[in-house]
Design a protein around this motif. Sequence first.
Motif, mmCIF file in Angstrom:
data_model
loop_
_atom_site.group_PDB
_atom_site.id
_atom_site.type_symbol
_atom_site.label_atom_id
_atom_site.label_comp_id
_atom_site.label_asym_id
_atom_site.label_seq_id
_atom_site.Cartn_x
_atom_site.Cartn_y
_atom_site.Cartn_z
ATOM 1 N N ASN A 1 -25.781 -37.744 -51.110
ATOM 2 C CA ASN A 1 -26.816 -37.562 -52.088
ATOM 3 C C ASN A 1 -28.094 -36.808 -51.325
ATOM 4 O O ASN A 1 -28.146 -36.515 -50.277
ATOM 5 N N ALA A 2 -29.176 -37.129 -52.126
ATOM 6 C CA ALA A 2 -30.463 -36.293 -51.445
ATOM 7 C C ALA A 2 -30.793 -37.161 -50.198
ATOM 8 O O ALA A 2 -31.383 -36.497 -49.360
ATOM 9 N N GLU A 3 -30.482 -38.500 -50.062
ATOM 10 C CA GLU A 3 -30.928 -38.944 -48.948
ATOM 11 C C GLU A 3 -30.019 -38.504 -47.836
ATOM 12 O O GLU A 3 -30.630 -38.725 -46.742
ATOM 13 N N THR A 4 -28.859 -38.515 -47.988
ATOM 14 C CA THR A 4 -27.773 -38.293 -46.746
ATOM 15 C C THR A 4 -27.259 -36.846 -46.556
ATOM 16 O O THR A 4 -26.843 -36.415 -45.457
ATOM 17 N N ARG A 5 -27.869 -35.824 -47.364
ATOM 18 C CA ARG A 5 -27.453 -34.525 -47.089
ATOM 19 C C ARG A 5 -28.160 -34.177 -45.917
ATOM 20 O O ARG A 5 -29.099 -34.206 -45.630
ATOM 21 N N TRP A 6 -27.389 -33.334 -45.294
ATOM 22 C CA TRP A 6 -27.825 -32.782 -43.693
ATOM 23 C C TRP A 6 -28.204 -33.751 -42.984
ATOM 24 O O TRP A 6 -29.257 -33.631 -42.190
ATOM 25 N N SER A 7 -27.701 -35.104 -42.948
ATOM 26 C CA SER A 7 -28.056 -36.128 -42.051
ATOM 27 C C SER A 7 -28.025 -35.726 -40.585
ATOM 28 O O SER A 7 -28.642 -36.087 -39.405
ATOM 29 N N ILE A 8 -26.933 -34.836 -40.277
ATOM 30 C CA ILE A 8 -26.589 -34.106 -39.139
ATOM 31 C C ILE A 8 -27.050 -32.867 -39.176
ATOM 32 O O ILE A 8 -26.553 -31.949 -39.963
ATOM 33 N N CYS A 9 -28.277 -32.587 -38.402
ATOM 34 C CA CYS A 9 -28.866 -31.205 -38.370
ATOM 35 C C CYS A 9 -29.439 -30.962 -37.186
ATOM 36 O O CYS A 9 -29.268 -31.727 -36.114
#
Length: 272
Positions: A208-216
Amino acid sequence: MSFLVIHTDPLHADFSHELAELAALDVEFRPLQVRTEEEVTAACADAHALLVTYATVGRRALAAMPRLKIVVRTGVGYDSLDVQAATERKVMVANVPDYCVSDLAEHTMALLLAWWRRIVELDRQVRAEGWGRPIKPVYRLEGKTLGILGMGRMGQAVAARARGFGLKLLGCDPHIPRHVFDALGVASVELEVLLRASDIVTVHALLNAETRWSICERTLRLMKPTAVIVNTARGGAIKTEDLVQAIFARAKGSNRTLRDDEIWDLVKRADA
């Protein structure tokens, strides 16, 4: 007109279970093979209910289905559904939160062990060269730190299995109460602490918006250079371009930024 249930994109051809459940009702069941929002919009206009495997049901598709009452995603994640648009149209959205929990947890451990113990590499070597030449190093898993990103049903199932391997367990999930972590022997920590401390990170968060691309790029820089990521959640939890850059930089000992065409060439080769 009877109540129409459409399965947009089933992966099976035997619908006896669905038909048995609907037999007592005045319901028509119609399996299709539509996945894009354009296909759903064109094919499902008269639906009262949708069963969705991978199809995209966005705002435009919802607007084209005036009779629609409910959309059911036949799995855990529901990022292919526009929940906000459905809510505005008073369409219920449901998922199957306990779908394949054991299967995914077992698969996560299988991937973790295959990488950590270099199983695939060793298998290829034996097939090519025969038995004999050792591959080094192969490290012991016991005593290493596993960071679990997302401590819902999937993350909890992985924690229960990983504990038996003697791993130290860290978890990050602001939506799960502390007593759940404590019951599983998992230390509840912030994301940055988890990434800095973990030898292996497994990803199980909903997208979701909170977890998208948590790993960047930013979070990858926090991780140990030897760390392993096992993502059995959605691909969007990891920003692929940043991951490729990080792998390239560490492999080559370089801080050079890759061009877009170089990044996607590496991505295509990784996906092949």
